[in-house]
Design a protein around this motif. Structure first.
Motif, short mmCIF file in Angstrom:
data_model
loop_
_atom_site.label_atom_id
_atom_site.label_comp_id
_atom_site.label_asym_id
_atom_site.label_seq_id
_atom_site.Cartn_x
_atom_site.Cartn_y
_atom_site.Cartn_z
N SER A 61 0.83 -1.20 0.00
CA SER A 61 0.00 0.00 0.00
C SER A 61 0.87 1.26 0.00
CB SER A 61 -0.96 -0.01 1.18
OG SER A 61 -0.26 -0.08 2.39
N GLY A 62 2.01 1.23 0.65
CA GLY A 62 2.93 2.36 0.62
C GLY A 62 3.49 2.62 -0.77
N LEU A 100 2.84 5.83 -3.14
CA LEU A 100 3.97 6.56 -3.70
C LEU A 100 3.78 6.78 -5.20
CD1 LEU A 100 6.89 7.71 -3.36
CD2 LEU A 100 7.68 5.41 -3.96
N VAL A 101 3.36 5.75 -5.91
CA VAL A 101 3.13 5.88 -7.36
C VAL A 101 2.01 6.89 -7.63
CG1 VAL A 101 2.31 4.62 -9.40
CG2 VAL A 101 4.04 3.61 -7.93
N LEU A 118 -0.53 18.60 0.31
CA LEU A 118 -1.15 17.27 0.30
C LEU A 118 -0.25 16.25 -0.37
CD1 LEU A 118 -4.88 18.03 -0.47
CD2 LEU A 118 -3.93 17.12 1.62
N LEU A 119 0.41 16.66 -1.44
CA LEU A 119 1.33 15.74 -2.12
C LEU A 119 2.51 15.40 -1.22
CD1 LEU A 119 1.33 17.28 -5.69
CD2 LEU A 119 0.21 15.18 -4.94
N ALA A 134 3.68 9.86 4.02
CA ALA A 134 2.88 8.71 4.46
C ALA A 134 3.29 7.44 3.72
CB ALA A 134 1.40 9.00 4.25
N SER A 135 3.57 7.56 2.43
CA SER A 135 3.98 6.36 1.69
C SER A 135 5.34 5.87 2.17
CB SER A 135 4.03 6.65 0.19
OG SER A 135 5.07 7.55 -0.11
#
Length: 135
Positions: free
Chosen positions: A33-34, A38-39, A95-96, A102-103
Motif C-alpha cells: 500500500s505504501g 507513492l506511485v 497534500l502531495l 505517508a507512503s
C-alpha cells in the motif's frame, strides 16, 4: 448462531509462529500500500507540475482538432491537476508532500507513524485553507 464457526477461530490462542506469520502479512500489506501510494503521489505531482490552462478539462471546452494535451499525466492528469489546483490552490503541494511522507512511513512498516503524519498534514491543510479567507 450464524457466526459459530468463526468465533472459536477468533478466540483461540495463537502460537508464536502464527503471530509472526500475521505480522509478516501486515508488513507486506503495508509495503504494497505504501508503494501504491507513492506511485499515485508521483503521478499527481507530475500532473500538477505540468499543469497548463490550455489542457482540456471538465470545465473548459476545447474545439475539435485542438485536443492536444500538454500535461505529463495525459487527459487524466490534466483533469486531476485542474480540479486539485482550482479546489485547493497551491496547498495541493502540501497534500502531495503529506502523501509522500505517508507512503515512506508505510513502506518502512510504521503504521502508527503513518496515521500521525496524515492527521497532522490534514490539520495543516485545514489551517492554511481557513487562514486564506481571513485576510
Amino acid at each position: 448462531m450464524i457466526c459459530s464457526p468463526v468465533v472459536p477461530y477468533l478466540l483461540k490462542e495463537r502460537t508464536a509462529k502464527e503471530l509472526l506469520n500475521m505480522s509478516m502479512r501486515l508488513g507486506k500489506l503495508c509495503q504494497i500500500s505504501g508503494f501504491s501510494l507513492l506511485v499515485a503521489m508521483l503521478f499527481a505531482g507530475f500532473s500538477v507540475y505540468s499543469y497548463s490552462p490550455d489542457d482540456p478539462a471538465w470545465n473548459q471546452y476545447v474545439s475539435y482538432g485542438q485536443d492536444r494535451v500538454q500535461n505529463l499525466g495525459g487527459v487524466v492528469g490534466a483533469a486531476l491537476a485542474d480540479i486539485g489546483l482550482q479546489g485547493l490552490g497551491s496547498s495541493v503541494v502540501l497534500l502531495l508532500g503529506m502523501g509522500l511522507l505517508a507512503s515512506w512511513s508505510l513502506m518502512r512498516q510504521r503504521l502508527q507513524r503513518t496515521v500521525e503524519v496524515v492527521c497532522r498534514g490534514l490539520m495543516l491543510v485545514a489551517a492554511i485553507s481557513n487562514g486564506t479567507y481571513i485576510i
